[in-house]
Design a protein around this motif. Structure first.
Motif, PDB file in Angstrom:
ATOM      1  N   MET A  48     -10.542 -47.827 123.161  1.00 56.31           N
ATOM      2  CA  MET A  48      -9.485 -48.386 124.005  1.00 56.31           C
ATOM      3  C   MET A  48      -8.992 -49.724 123.464  1.00 56.31           C
ATOM      4  O   MET A  48      -7.889 -50.164 123.779  1.00 56.31           O
ATOM      5  N   ASN A  49      -9.797 -50.359 122.621  1.00 57.98           N
ATOM      6  CA  ASN A  49      -9.471 -51.712 122.166  1.00 57.98           C
ATOM      7  C   ASN A  49      -8.098 -51.813 121.490  1.00 57.98           C
ATOM      8  O   ASN A  49      -7.343 -52.736 121.809  1.00 57.98           O
ATOM      9  N   PRO A  50      -7.725 -50.899 120.573  1.00 61.54           N
ATOM     10  CA  PRO A  50      -6.418 -51.057 119.922  1.00 61.54           C
ATOM     11  C   PRO A  50      -5.238 -51.086 120.898  1.00 61.54           C
ATOM     12  O   PRO A  50      -4.323 -51.878 120.709  1.00 61.54           O
ATOM     13  N   ILE A  51      -5.271 -50.258 121.952  1.00 54.65           N
ATOM     14  CA  ILE A  51      -4.102 -50.288 122.841  1.00 54.65           C
ATOM     15  C   ILE A  51      -4.137 -51.486 123.782  1.00 54.65           C
ATOM     16  O   ILE A  51      -3.101 -51.992 124.183  1.00 54.65           O
ATOM     17  N   ARG A  52      -5.330 -51.964 124.120  1.00 55.24           N
ATOM     18  CA  ARG A  52      -5.389 -53.208 124.899  1.00 55.24           C
ATOM     19  C   ARG A  52      -4.731 -54.336 124.114  1.00 55.24           C
ATOM     20  O   ARG A  52      -3.943 -55.118 124.631  1.00 55.24           O
ATOM     21  N   ILE A  53      -5.108 -54.420 122.822  1.00 58.59           N
ATOM     22  CA  ILE A  53      -4.563 -55.475 121.965  1.00 58.59           C
ATOM     23  C   ILE A  53      -3.050 -55.304 121.800  1.00 58.59           C
ATOM     24  O   ILE A  53      -2.291 -56.263 121.825  1.00 58.59           O
ATOM     25  N   LYS A  54      -2.639 -54.051 121.650  1.00 59.94           N
ATOM     26  CA  LYS A  54      -1.207 -53.801 121.473  1.00 59.94           C
ATOM     27  C   LYS A  54      -0.439 -54.289 122.702  1.00 59.94           C
ATOM     28  O   LYS A  54       0.583 -54.958 122.580  1.00 59.94           O
TER      29      LYS A  54
END
Lengths: 366, 606
Positions: free
Chosen positions: A99-105
């Motif tokens: 989930m981390n990449p879309i949180r950052i995005k």
């Protein structure tokens, strides 16, 4: 094996730039002192606090006697995550990694649109590639866990990231991971800007806010520091991701977070919506059918809808006493697995906030 | 001396390629290495192998994609990439093009057929330069036919119109002309643009053009003449722990040529967050980490013979068409090369690329022929139209029991199927006359360059494309039969997928291989695609192997080839079924377009 582990822990001291920053930053010194108070016990609780009870707050009875009444941490929840700590960085065991990449995005989208860096325009002419996206941002990560988000925020250039979590165990994991030489959190010297990353375990954000506000008052009386300087010690961005469904009193957490936010600062909150679909997907499917999430991770009653969270953050009258600016919701998106449970590929989906969702709230200028 | 250089100065020197090692030395002053010759350097990504696949990956990694959201413009930090090449770095494309104009250079047979999607990964400037130096062999129509049946399959650029319009397939014309033309000019051209089905590109100009791009980019260290001597990759049980997995470490030997011409070797130690093996079918990286990558291999028992021919312009026209005729032992393909400038009118010779797959014995026979003998054999086997199906039951009813009723049923079926097939063939001719008439391929006049042969092997990694901090791309992970022209296209798909995941990791502030997340996703995406393609091409090969004619009817016995031979009953049925299938695909527009789009690499419609 054990000996090797110990050796590694001793070897992993923070890089020199971090020590350098500590000497320069008042807040970091404050935070360090807070952290030493609480490092040994889980959520010791601080002496002074202002408990905020909200009518929307559920399961207040969950407060256990081993905790200070004012501590906004549920020991069952804290233990749950402490026991999971050693698997935190295993992408096959922990869906939060995926989930981390879309949180950052989402975070970068929001920051780019609503909090553009004033220095960015000037810097692009000089070295367009070296300007990091979160350059000069001070960020507080509430419920940092093993440091997945915290570490990313630091790599993206934040001048200070503070990760706090009620569990000392998971924060120990975060420290061991982030300060390990293999993490390479430090850039080559040519690109080095002032970046600092701190972890504080066994503390709730209310306690952090209290200790900061005390310090803040002392400074106001003792020194003649301008209000601008004090604002530098507040945070540009505060993240409370996948945390409010695990604490007994979310309004209190959100209020404390707000008090630590600069004017124009952005608060990001993510949680799971309380819908039939979320019961089916986030609990039945995720925990019992696919086994991607440990059984008992979530309690459906503690999920929150975007409207409820917006009300807690934006229409609170409590903020008026400190003269804080009002909060407004600036962005909202669902987070969906596509295709569900075959792989860990999350997508942002603005129209589907039925299960996992993330919202951004900005503090108005006073 | 190198020690005193600043970081920037060292990089500047590296760009000028006087002494690439300078870029490696700046770290030496920081790490206080005990051994003077021991150079340590850490990279985000090290690509082992600077051939077509490896260099395109480097280009994709350094490409700030304009079509993406605003976010990707503000890349987190310059991704630090090294490209290791065993040989000397290739000459620039201009060098290749210039020597050819002076010394009457001819196309090299070492070439690839690239799909539109693969071509787009090269980027607009590489494509433009290849086009302007006439190094593309564009085809916008394709004709496939069989030696023993009436079926033929025609693909045309128009079959891709829908996919280009809906955005599922890249608009190559738009990509190439984006910077070239004025808007008005573009609009004028828009109407009569025919999408390409693909293009043949020789290996050497392709690699040179991509390296030229990389030479202009300071974010990459191009390290040539380097031999990896050992690799130490993290073990599986370092993944998912609290401590991040250690980097991949490797020792290399680099041979340096001094200005005086004397050579000496230099040892260096490199480490990386991710090591990408792009070092070909015989990958050193894969073999070194052998236990992680067991392979499935299968010999087709086939050999490919390839060469460049000059066409006899009086006999037939190539006109941007790829021809492929299926013979009993495999197809002969005649592919256009060097046609992107359309300068054939002024008397320049027209070349084509021949790829002939057949049994090893026949291939060896072909290789033993003289140039003129080869041309005669080639023209004889390629320049023939579709045939009628051989009778399902041969005269002596070989292999069939002598039971009257079954014989009658079989005869009825035979006549029914043949009628259906002929009707389909006729039907497709009426649909669009311009598309469906059989075009005789042009005759070849002479062989230019040498005739080469290579064994065809199917191979695919058994368990996965990745190990901790290691990813395989291209031929290092899989090789396929060249009949569908999918070999390099599959590799290009690998590197595109991997580059997107690496960029996502960088944009998210994550170590690309610090957790299993991104490499697991790469593996999932490409394993499905790789096994599907390898299996599909294998199936196609088996299907065409079961031809209507007896397997003895090879090129060494040319008469048998045309007589239809004596096929067994089962093989005849399969052959007829295939013939029917080809006609069905050819006749049904949507089905044919689906095939064309799949070959072009279009995204599936949702």
């Amino acid at each position: 094996m054990m000996a090797k582990r110990l050796l590694l822990r001793h070897a992993t001291r923070p890089p020199s730039c971090i020590l350098h920053c500590i000497s320069r930053s008042n807040l970091v010194r404050n935070l360090a002192s807070v952290s030493s108070n609480h490092n040994n016990e889980e959520a010791n609780g601080s002496s002074s606090s202002n408990p905020t009870k909200s009518p929307t707050s559920p399961s207040i009875g969950n407060n256990s006697s081993t905790f200070n009444n004012n501590s906004n941490a549920n020991p069952n929840e804290v233990n749950k995550f402490s026991s999971f700590a050693s698997h935190w960085w295993d992408s096959r065991a922990n869906p939060l990694v995926g989930m981390n990449p879309i949180r950052i995005k989402f975070l970068r989208d929001v920051v780019d649109s609503f909090q553009p860096s004033s220095a960015a325009a000037a810097d692009t002419t000089a070295a367009p590639n070296i300007q990091l996206p979160l350059h000069n941002k001070r960020i507080l990560d509430i419920g940092c866990g093993g440091g997945l988000l915290t570490e990313s925020l630091s790599r993206l250039g934040a001048s200070l990231v503070v990760g706090v979590d009620a569990s000392t165990h998971v924060v120990e994991v975060a420290k061991r991971h982030s300060f390990h030489e293999n993490s390479r959190l430090v850039l080559p010297s040519s690109l080095q800007d002032d970046r600092d990353i701190r972890y504080i375990g066994g503390i709730t954000v209310e306690e952090l806010a209290n200790s900061w506000l005390n310090e803040h008052e002392k400074e106001q009386t003792s020194s003649s520091s301008s209000s601008q300087q004090q604002q530098h010690q507040l945070f540009d961005i505060i993240t409370a991701l996948e945390i409010i469904e695990h604490v007994p009193n979310p309004p209190s957490l959100l209020h404390a977070a707000k008090s630590l936010l600069k004017p124009n600062g952005i608060l990001l909150v993510s949680t799971i919506n309380r819908t039939v679909k979320s019961y089916g997907l986030a609990i039945v499917a995720a925990e019992y059918i696919s086994g991607k999430v440990p059984i008992g991770t979530h309690t459906w009653d503690m999920f929150w809808s975007p409207a409820e969270v917006e009300q807690m953050i934006c229409s609170s009258s409590q903020s008026s006493n400190s003269g804080d600016g009002r909060m407004t919701q600036i962005a909202l998106s669902g987070m969906v697995l596509q295709p569900p449970f075959i792989n860990m590929e999350w997508k942002l989906d603005g129209s589907d906030t039925d299960v996992n969702w993330i919202g951004a709230y900005q503090k108005e200028q006073v | 001396m190198a020690r005193t250089l600043t970081f920037a100065a060292a990089r500047g020197l590296a760009r000028s390629r006087l002494n690439c090692a300078c870029s490696l030395t700046h770290i030496r002053s920081l790490t206080s290495a005990t051994n003077e010759n021991n150079i340590n350097q850490h990279y985000d990504v090290i690509i082992a192998g600077g051939g077509a696949v490896g260099s395109v990956l480097a280009r994709l990694l350094l490409n700030d994609n304009v079509d993406k959201s605003l976010l990707s413009h503000r890349r987190l930090r310059p991704l630090k990439v090294a490209l290791l090449e065993q040989r000397s770095s290739p000459p620039s494309l201009e060098n290749i093009a210039n020597t050819s104009s002076k010394t009457k250079h001819t196309p090299n047979a070492r070439a690839y057929a690239l799909s539109p999607t693969s071509l787009s990964y090269l980027g607009p400037s590489v494509l433009q330069r290849l086009q302007q130096t006439n190094r593309l062999g564009i085809y916008d129509s394709m004709q496939i036919w069989e030696h023993d049946g009436p079926a033929q399959l025609h693909f045309a650029g128009e079959d891709l119109n829908e996919a280009v319009k809906s955005g599922r397939l890249v608009d190559l014309h738009g990509l190439i002309e984006r910077n070239n033309d004025t808007e008005q000019h573009q609009k004028q051209q828009q109407s009569n643009r025919r999408p390409w089905l693909g293009s043949v590109v020789e290996d050497a100009p392709l690699v040179s053009a991509v390296w030229d791009e990389l030479r202009n980019d300071e974010r990459i260290d191009l390290i040539d003449n380097v031999q990896i001597t050992s690799i130490s990759a993290p073990s599986q049980n370092t993944m998912g722990n609290v401590e991040p997995p250690p980097p991949v470490e490797m020792s290399c030997t680099r041979s340096i040529t001094n200005e005086g011409g004397s050579k000496h070797d230099e040892e260096c130690t490199l480490s990386a967050d991710l090591l990408v093996a792009a070092d070909g079918a015989n990958s050193f990286v894969r073999r070194t980490l052998g236990s992680s990558f067991p392979m499935i291999t299968h010999s087709y028992d086939r050999k490919a013979v390839t060469c460049t021919v000059e066409l006899d312009v009086r006999k037939g026209d190539m006109a941007r068409t790829a021809f492929q005729r299926f013979l009993p032992h495999g197809p002969i393909a005649l592919l256009p090369v060097w046609n992107s400038l359309n300068n054939h009118d002024n008397g320049a010779p027209i070349y084509a690329n021949v790829v002939w797959s057949t049994t090893p014995s026949e291939a060896n026979h072909l290789l033993s022929l003289s140039g003129t003998e080869f041309i005669t054999t080639l023209n004889h086997h390629l320049c023939q139209g579709p045939n009628v199906n051989p009778p399902l039951l041969s005269n002596n009813n070989r292999g069939m029991p002598h039971i009257p009723i079954i014989g009658t049923i079989a005869k009825e079926m035979d006549s029914l199927l043949r009628t259906a097939n002929t009707a389909l063939t006729m039907g497709t001719w009426t649909e669009s006359p311009s598309r469906n008439f059989f075009r005789m391929p042009p005759a070849s006049a002479r062989v230019v360059g040498s005739i080469m042969g290579f064994d065809l092997k199917l191979s695919h990694v058994q368990q996965g494309y990745t190990a901790p901090r290691v990813a395989l791309v291209g031929d290092a992970a899989h090789t396929v039969h060249p009949m569908a022209g999918q070999g390099l296209n599959l590799g290009m798909g690998d590197v595109y997928s991997l580059s997107e995941l690496i960029k996502e990791a960088v944009d998210s502030g994550m170590d690309v291989a610090g957790t299993g997340l991104f490499l697991d996703r790469y593996n999932q995406e490409r394993m499905v695609k790789g096994l599907g393609t390898v299996g599909g091409v294998h199936g196609l090969h088996e299907l065409f192997r079961c031809s209507g004619s007896n397997s003895s009817s090879g090129i060494m016995n040319a008469n048998a080839l045309n007589s239809g031979g004596n096929a067994s009953g089962v093989e005849s049925v399969v052959g007829l079924g295939r013939s029917l299938g080809m006609n069905v695909v050819n006749g049904l527009g949507p089905l044919r377009r689906a095939f064309a789009e799949a070959a072009a690499g279009a995204a599936f419609s949702r």
